[in-house]
Design a protein around this motif. Structure first.
Motif, PDB file in Angstrom:
ATOM      1  N   GLY A  61      -9.816  -7.293 -11.053  1.00  0.00           N
ATOM      2  CA  GLY A  61      -9.941  -8.170 -12.217  1.00  0.00           C
ATOM      3  C   GLY A  61     -10.114  -7.415 -13.517  1.00  0.00           C
ATOM      4  N   SER A  62     -10.098  -6.092 -13.465  1.00  0.00           N
ATOM      5  CA  SER A  62     -10.220  -5.280 -14.673  1.00  0.00           C
ATOM      6  C   SER A  62      -8.928  -5.370 -15.479  1.00  0.00           C
ATOM      7  CB  SER A  62     -10.506  -3.822 -14.307  1.00  0.00           C
ATOM      8  OG  SER A  62     -10.565  -3.008 -15.456  1.00  0.00           O
ATOM      9  N   ALA A  63      -9.057  -5.740 -16.753  1.00  0.00           N
ATOM     10  CA  ALA A  63      -7.877  -5.936 -17.603  1.00  0.00           C
ATOM     11  C   ALA A  63      -7.885  -4.953 -18.770  1.00  0.00           C
ATOM     12  CB  ALA A  63      -7.855  -7.369 -18.132  1.00  0.00           C
ATOM     13  N   LEU A  64      -6.707  -4.697 -19.305  1.00  0.00           N
ATOM     14  CA  LEU A  64      -6.615  -3.859 -20.498  1.00  0.00           C
ATOM     15  C   LEU A  64      -7.373  -4.514 -21.650  1.00  0.00           C
ATOM     16  CD1 LEU A  64      -2.811  -2.934 -20.569  1.00  0.00           C
ATOM     17  CD2 LEU A  64      -4.703  -1.511 -19.746  1.00  0.00           C
ATOM     18  N   PRO A  65      -8.029  -3.734 -22.503  1.00  0.00           N
ATOM     19  CA  PRO A  65      -8.655  -4.307 -23.706  1.00  0.00           C
ATOM     20  C   PRO A  65      -7.588  -4.948 -24.587  1.00  0.00           C
ATOM     21  CG  PRO A  65      -9.340  -2.015 -23.353  1.00  0.00           C
ATOM     22  CD  PRO A  65      -8.188  -2.270 -22.430  1.00  0.00           C
TER      23      PRO A  65
ATOM     24  N   LYS B  48       6.844   3.280   0.705  1.00  0.00           N
ATOM     25  CA  LYS B  48       8.277   3.584   0.654  1.00  0.00           C
ATOM     26  C   LYS B  48       9.157   2.417   1.076  1.00  0.00           C
ATOM     27  CE  LYS B  48      11.710   6.851   2.364  1.00  0.00           C
ATOM     28  NZ  LYS B  48      11.978   7.942   3.304  1.00  0.00           N
ATOM     29  N   ASP B  49       8.714   1.638   2.067  1.00  0.00           N
ATOM     30  CA  ASP B  49       9.537   0.560   2.596  1.00  0.00           C
ATOM     31  C   ASP B  49       9.431  -0.722   1.787  1.00  0.00           C
ATOM     32  OD1 ASP B  49       8.598   1.694   5.859  1.00  0.00           O
ATOM     33  OD2 ASP B  49      10.401   2.182   4.707  1.00  0.00           O
ATOM     34  N   GLU B  50       8.594  -0.734   0.737  1.00  0.00           N
ATOM     35  CA  GLU B  50       8.364  -1.979   0.029  1.00  0.00           C
ATOM     36  C   GLU B  50       8.736  -1.932  -1.447  1.00  0.00           C
ATOM     37  OE1 GLU B  50       4.206  -2.584   1.004  1.00  0.00           O
ATOM     38  OE2 GLU B  50       4.760  -4.115   2.434  1.00  0.00           O
ATOM     39  N   ILE B  51       9.422  -0.879  -1.869  1.00  0.00           N
ATOM     40  CA  ILE B  51       9.781  -0.769  -3.279  1.00  0.00           C
ATOM     41  C   ILE B  51      10.695  -1.918  -3.697  1.00  0.00           C
ATOM     42  CG2 ILE B  51      11.024   0.623  -4.966  1.00  0.00           C
ATOM     43  CD1 ILE B  51       8.164   1.535  -4.248  1.00  0.00           C
ATOM     44  N   GLU B  52      11.667  -2.235  -2.848  1.00  0.00           N
ATOM     45  CA  GLU B  52      12.598  -3.310  -3.196  1.00  0.00           C
ATOM     46  C   GLU B  52      11.971  -4.689  -3.009  1.00  0.00           C
ATOM     47  OE1 GLU B  52      15.252  -0.667  -4.501  1.00  0.00           O
ATOM     48  OE2 GLU B  52      15.401  -2.847  -4.648  1.00  0.00           O
ATOM     49  N   ASN B  53      11.029  -4.798  -2.057  1.00  0.00           N
ATOM     50  CA  ASN B  53      10.381  -6.080  -1.775  1.00  0.00           C
ATOM     51  C   ASN B  53       8.866  -5.898  -1.761  1.00  0.00           C
ATOM     52  OD1 ASN B  53      12.847  -7.756  -1.072  1.00  0.00           O
ATOM     53  ND2 ASN B  53      13.069  -6.043   0.357  1.00  0.00           N
ATOM     54  N   PRO B  54       8.265  -5.683  -2.935  1.00  0.00           N
ATOM     55  CA  PRO B  54       6.831  -5.391  -2.992  1.00  0.00           C
ATOM     56  C   PRO B  54       5.991  -6.527  -2.425  1.00  0.00           C
ATOM     57  CG  PRO B  54       7.702  -5.885  -5.180  1.00  0.00           C
ATOM     58  CD  PRO B  54       8.885  -5.761  -4.273  1.00  0.00           C
ATOM     59  N   SER B  55       4.909  -6.135  -1.774  1.00  0.00           N
ATOM     60  CA  SER B  55       3.978  -7.098  -1.195  1.00  0.00           C
ATOM     61  C   SER B  55       2.684  -7.097  -1.992  1.00  0.00           C
ATOM     62  CB  SER B  55       3.685  -6.715   0.259  1.00  0.00           C
ATOM     63  OG  SER B  55       2.909  -5.531   0.298  1.00  0.00           O
ATOM     64  N   PRO B  56       1.819  -8.074  -1.805  1.00  0.00           N
ATOM     65  CA  PRO B  56       0.545  -8.103  -2.541  1.00  0.00           C
ATOM     66  C   PRO B  56      -0.300  -6.853  -2.321  1.00  0.00           C
ATOM     67  CG  PRO B  56       0.968 -10.210  -1.478  1.00  0.00           C
ATOM     68  CD  PRO B  56       2.013  -9.272  -0.967  1.00  0.00           C
ATOM     69  N   GLN B  57      -0.107  -6.148  -1.207  1.00  0.00           N
ATOM     70  CA  GLN B  57      -0.905  -4.960  -0.943  1.00  0.00           C
ATOM     71  C   GLN B  57      -0.662  -3.840  -1.954  1.00  0.00           C
ATOM     72  OE1 GLN B  57       0.612  -6.733   1.562  1.00  0.00           O
ATOM     73  NE2 GLN B  57      -1.361  -7.601   2.155  1.00  0.00           N
ATOM     74  N   LEU B  58       0.461  -3.913  -2.669  1.00  0.00           N
ATOM     75  CA  LEU B  58       0.761  -2.874  -3.643  1.00  0.00           C
ATOM     76  C   LEU B  58      -0.216  -2.887  -4.812  1.00  0.00           C
ATOM     77  CD1 LEU B  58       4.647  -2.886  -3.804  1.00  0.00           C
ATOM     78  CD2 LEU B  58       3.166  -1.128  -2.878  1.00  0.00           C
ATOM     79  N   ALA B  59      -0.968  -3.953  -4.977  1.00  0.00           N
ATOM     80  CA  ALA B  59      -1.928  -4.035  -6.076  1.00  0.00           C
ATOM     81  C   ALA B  59      -3.341  -3.698  -5.606  1.00  0.00           C
ATOM     82  CB  ALA B  59      -1.904  -5.425  -6.688  1.00  0.00           C
ATOM     83  N   SER B  60      -3.462  -3.056  -4.436  1.00  0.00           N
ATOM     84  CA  SER B  60      -4.784  -2.848  -3.845  1.00  0.00           C
ATOM     85  C   SER B  60      -5.593  -1.760  -4.526  1.00  0.00           C
ATOM     86  CB  SER B  60      -4.636  -2.524  -2.352  1.00  0.00           C
ATOM     87  OG  SER B  60      -3.880  -1.331  -2.189  1.00  0.00           O
ATOM     88  N   HIS B  61      -4.935  -0.775  -5.132  1.00  0.00           N
ATOM     89  CA  HIS B  61      -5.676   0.317  -5.766  1.00  0.00           C
ATOM     90  C   HIS B  61      -6.188  -0.110  -7.141  1.00  0.00           C
ATOM     91  CE1 HIS B  61      -4.443   2.660  -2.527  1.00  0.00           C
ATOM     92  NE2 HIS B  61      -3.769   3.625  -3.113  1.00  0.00           N
ATOM     93  N   PRO B  62      -7.478   0.072  -7.431  1.00  0.00           N
ATOM     94  CA  PRO B  62      -7.953  -0.199  -8.796  1.00  0.00           C
ATOM     95  C   PRO B  62      -7.340   0.797  -9.763  1.00  0.00           C
ATOM     96  CG  PRO B  62      -9.644   0.910  -7.517  1.00  0.00           C
ATOM     97  CD  PRO B  62      -8.547   0.563  -6.549  1.00  0.00           C
ATOM     98  N   VAL B  63      -7.103   0.355 -10.975  1.00  0.00           N
ATOM     99  CA  VAL B  63      -6.458   1.231 -11.947  1.00  0.00           C
ATOM    100  C   VAL B  63      -7.369   2.392 -12.339  1.00  0.00           C
ATOM    101  CG1 VAL B  63      -7.229   0.067 -14.056  1.00  0.00           C
ATOM    102  CG2 VAL B  63      -4.967   1.163 -13.992  1.00  0.00           C
ATOM    103  N   SER B  64      -8.665   2.267 -12.078  1.00  0.00           N
ATOM    104  CA  SER B  64      -9.602   3.352 -12.382  1.00  0.00           C
ATOM    105  C   SER B  64      -9.245   4.618 -11.611  1.00  0.00           C
ATOM    106  CB  SER B  64     -11.034   2.935 -12.058  1.00  0.00           C
ATOM    107  OG  SER B  64     -11.167   2.576 -10.690  1.00  0.00           O
TER     108      SER B  64
END
Length: 271
Positions: free
Chosen positions: A57-61, A197-213
């Motif tokens: 939930g961390s957003a850009l200022p 590697k297998d999800e670049i063309e069809n990204p899944s919700p798991q691709l957002a799992s890493h915090p931007v920090s």
């Protein structure tokens, strides 16, 4: 110094300090990024997939914060819709984007920075919509993105053992190297954060799992070349890429005829 002055000689070696710098510019395109890897062995990528609002939930200022540099990706007007915001905020951002167009030749991105001369509506400060706002100006749309989106870095540090957690995991599982595989196997010039590697063309919700920090904490290890679409001078490349092979490939020269540099060895040094 007086301790080693007797060891000084006039050198025309290309590795001597003070050698002439090739006057050559390099466009940061997909093919040139791949060429830099071929010539230097360094793993150069444009970074993509950095979120404006991450999984925590961390957003850009908001982009109106004094001194804040915000990045906007340039799209066609048909791809966007104006984000609802105060009239002062809209007017200020439009002014900054149009003003920067006079000096920024990048056709894909535009970076702007707030100064004390501009004002915005305070009601927009805590609006999540400002994190990925869209503004239409004429036939173009400017969509706010992460400030490092499409920046080009030397990611070689992350290919080394014990620097990236995924390296050992991939090796133990017999999988491709998580950083090297994009360039070496697929010939891709972009690194997705995070990526499967297998999800670049069809990204899944798991691709957002890493915090931007995680990106903010580790990017200090990567030398930045510029933005994708920029033209950079050879002299501004990281040290690991300022090679004669690079200069010559892109039309420069490293010849030193007619030049010389005084070099002095350490006292007692034996060649």
């Amino acid at each position: 110094t007086f301790l080693n002055e007797e060891e000084c000689i006039l050198s025309r070696d290309a590795t001597a300090c003070g050698s002439t710098t090739p006057q050559v510019s390099i466009d940061l395109t997909e093919s040139n990024i791949q060429t830099l890897h071929t010539l230097t062995g360094q793993y150069v990528y444009g970074i993509m997939g950095l979120p404006t609002i991450d999984s925590t939930g961390s957003a850009l200022p908001w982009p109106c914060e004094l001194g804040m540099r915000s990045r906007w990706e340039i799209k066609t007007a048909q791809e966007c819709a104006d984000t609802s915001m105060g009239s002062s905020t809209m007017s200020t951002l439009v002014e900054l984007l149009e003003e920067k167009a006079l000096s920024d030749t990048n056709q894909l991105l535009r970076d702007i920075q707030m100064t004390s001369h501009q004002t915005c509506d305070l009601s927009d400060e805590f609006s999540l919509a400002m994190a990925d706002a869209e503004i239409i100006i004429g036939h173009e749309c400017f969509k706010r993105v992460h400030p490092d989106h499409l920046s080009v870095y030397d990611f070689t540090y992350w290919t080394l053992e014990m620097t990236h957690p995924g390296n050992m995991i991939a090796a133990m599982a017999g999988n491709d190297h998580p950083i090297e595989k994009w360039m070496d196997i697929d010939g891709i010039s972009f690194l997705h954060y995070p990526a499967d590697k297998d999800e670049i063309e069809n990204p899944s919700p798991q691709l957002a799992s890493h915090p931007v920090s995680r990106w903010e904490n580790h990017k200090v290890h990567f030398a930045q070349l510029g933005r994708f679409g920029d033209s950079v001078d050879f002299v501004d490349l990281p040290n690991s890429m300022r090679l004669s092979e690079v200069a010559e490939h892109f039309g420069g020269t490293t010849g030193l005829e007619g030049y010389g540099t005084v070099v002095c060895g350490t006292r007692g040094e034996v060649a």
